[in-house]
Design a protein around this motif. Sequence first.
Motif, mmCIF file in Angstrom:
data_model
loop_
_atom_site.group_PDB
_atom_site.id
_atom_site.type_symbol
_atom_site.label_atom_id
_atom_site.label_comp_id
_atom_site.label_asym_id
_atom_site.label_seq_id
_atom_site.Cartn_x
_atom_site.Cartn_y
_atom_site.Cartn_z
ATOM 1 N N ARG A 463 0.795 -1.251 -0.039
ATOM 2 C CA ARG A 463 0.215 -0.157 0.131
ATOM 3 C C ARG A 463 0.799 1.317 0.036
ATOM 4 N NH1 ARG A 463 -3.493 -2.761 3.532
ATOM 5 N NH2 ARG A 463 -2.224 -1.691 5.599
ATOM 6 N N LYS A 464 1.853 1.471 0.885
ATOM 7 C CA LYS A 464 2.641 2.273 0.996
ATOM 8 C C LYS A 464 3.461 2.814 -0.509
ATOM 9 C CE LYS A 464 6.876 3.844 3.375
ATOM 10 N NZ LYS A 464 7.905 3.957 4.445
ATOM 11 N N LEU A 465 3.691 1.647 -1.119
ATOM 12 C CA LEU A 465 4.561 1.760 -2.439
ATOM 13 C C LEU A 465 3.402 1.968 -3.421
ATOM 14 C CD1 LEU A 465 7.494 -0.637 -1.888
ATOM 15 C CD2 LEU A 465 7.461 1.707 -1.404
ATOM 16 N N LYS A 466 2.230 1.819 -3.329
ATOM 17 C CA LYS A 466 1.147 1.937 -4.353
ATOM 18 C C LYS A 466 1.306 0.641 -5.387
ATOM 19 C CE LYS A 466 0.125 6.718 -3.964
ATOM 20 N NZ LYS A 466 1.009 6.952 -2.771
ATOM 21 N N LEU A 467 1.733 -0.422 -4.801
ATOM 22 C CA LEU A 467 2.072 -1.735 -5.534
ATOM 23 C C LEU A 467 0.921 -2.874 -5.523
ATOM 24 C CD1 LEU A 467 5.664 -1.872 -5.381
ATOM 25 C CD2 LEU A 467 4.550 -1.066 -7.176
ATOM 26 N N GLU A 468 -0.322 -2.307 -4.657
ATOM 27 C CA GLU A 468 -1.238 -3.487 -4.264
ATOM 28 C C GLU A 468 -1.757 -4.280 -5.619
ATOM 29 O OE1 GLU A 468 -1.648 -0.172 -3.447
ATOM 30 O OE2 GLU A 468 -3.058 0.102 -2.033
ATOM 31 N N ARG A 469 -1.999 -3.646 -6.898
ATOM 32 C CA ARG A 469 -2.474 -4.255 -7.912
ATOM 33 C C ARG A 469 -1.300 -4.628 -8.796
ATOM 34 N NH1 ARG A 469 -7.890 -0.526 -8.963
ATOM 35 N NH2 ARG A 469 -8.920 -0.877 -6.906
ATOM 36 N N ASP A 470 -0.122 -4.810 -8.626
ATOM 37 C CA ASP A 470 0.953 -4.949 -9.648
ATOM 38 C C ASP A 470 0.952 -6.335 -9.911
ATOM 39 O OD1 ASP A 470 3.237 -5.599 -11.029
ATOM 40 O OD2 ASP A 470 4.206 -3.862 -10.059
ATOM 41 N N GLN A 471 0.292 -6.735 -11.196
ATOM 42 C CA GLN A 471 0.285 -8.291 -11.512
ATOM 43 C C GLN A 471 1.687 -9.056 -11.431
ATOM 44 O OE1 GLN A 471 -2.712 -9.745 -12.079
ATOM 45 N NE2 GLN A 471 -3.270 -7.781 -10.932
#
Length: 489
Positions: A463-471
Amino acid sequence: MSQYFTDVFAVSQRVLERHGAFNVSLVADLPLFVDPFLVFNSRKRRYRALHRDIVRYLEFLFEKAKSQELSPELVNAWYRFPEIEENWLGFSKTGNRGHGLGPKFAGALHSNLGVLFGGLNDSRITKDVHLEKLCLVSDRVGRDNISDFTNNLIHGYLLEFTSAFAEKHIPPAKRRRRTVRRVRFNYRTESWEADSFDLPVHEGRHVLLTPRDLLTKDDTWINKSDLFEDFDSIPDAIPNPQLRAQIDNYFRGLLPKRTKKPPTKEQRNDAISRTLRQFPDLIDYYIRNKEEHGDEAVTLSSGRVEDSRQLFVEQARGLTETLAKETRFYQTEPNSLEAARQRVMFLKDAIENKGCHRIFYVKGKPIQREADLQVLYRLTWLDTSFDVSREVNDGRGPVDFKVSRGRRDKVLVEMKLADNAHLERNLARQTAIYEKASDAPRSLKVILFFSDAELARVRRILRKLKLERDQDIQLIDARAGNKPSGSRA
């Protein structure tokens, strides 16, 4: 599936076990290595003779170091050795090819030869010389160096051990008479000799077998971690009460004073290091204690080797057989990114849904080693047209895997545990640096977690790195409490 020695050479596991050998993979090195203490401590006369051969060679180096200044050519001939990659064991990061013993090891060994023989002074603290002592006195020597050196000095025996099996159990079409360099040391000519043996051959290269009762995993029996952990009990073995009191007084004087908090691990380890330098006989008393408890080394190593057999042979064989039956991995391969992703997703499914999480648990506790996950992943790449390299360093630090086919088709794969202290930094910037250095346009990140707390930590980082949806980031759930009781893959 031609993955293990028994598969490639069509011999039964039972026959190989009767010979006393470990069933190695011919796809990638397995993280086992020869512990020289098991050679020293064995009840087998042949093994004890091998240990005397190791000590004799060290004595030769010691006498030469005292009597003459060695030229660079002699240092290369006597101190530097290649890794014996044909045994498919150890710490290699790419296939089965390691770096061997280079100038750092040569320098550390040469400068500490006198220290190795320190326990054999008039007081006879230790029973014999132990090469592992180098790990205790030099930060430049690790267990991989000790294993490589030991393998080179018992190379002749390993060749004889393999040849005896090959001549009896492997048909002539699958073995060859091979001349091998650096088999034994000739003390008359002061040089290494070659010899010829009938050996099993796979893809043009001979294969070596190693007795499983010489193997261990994780660390040698004599090691720095145990030295530091057991430090408080070592002075008790010193017969001189005055010396014991001096050591205790010196050590206590190095710890922080006038504080209610106990010393940190770093403070304690620093005090131990300084005490060992002041009283070097402590190291020899630690080694003697290890000698006196040698049967424990045998039991511990035997358990570790059996766990490794279950994990990297039996369980991994099941994984690849499932891949062959249920997928088209080994018939058609897409580009490197999709091929790498398919294997990641297969491991994820096997661990999360087919009971394979068990391979990461010993006696109910998670193993939690990134290296074990990496080995399992590498073992799924048998019979592939891709180049799959571990720990590749293209100039900006090593990456776990680079999968490639030609210059344009590349992908990187990083495998981490959720409790890795550097996980956030790795996700934030490290892989991008690797991609640029390797000219790889994409990378996959695999994160293995064992508890609810670890999962929560990973999610906070994403969440901090804004990578929650990184496939390209895949989480693998290895928790034991939420798995079905389905059959193992």
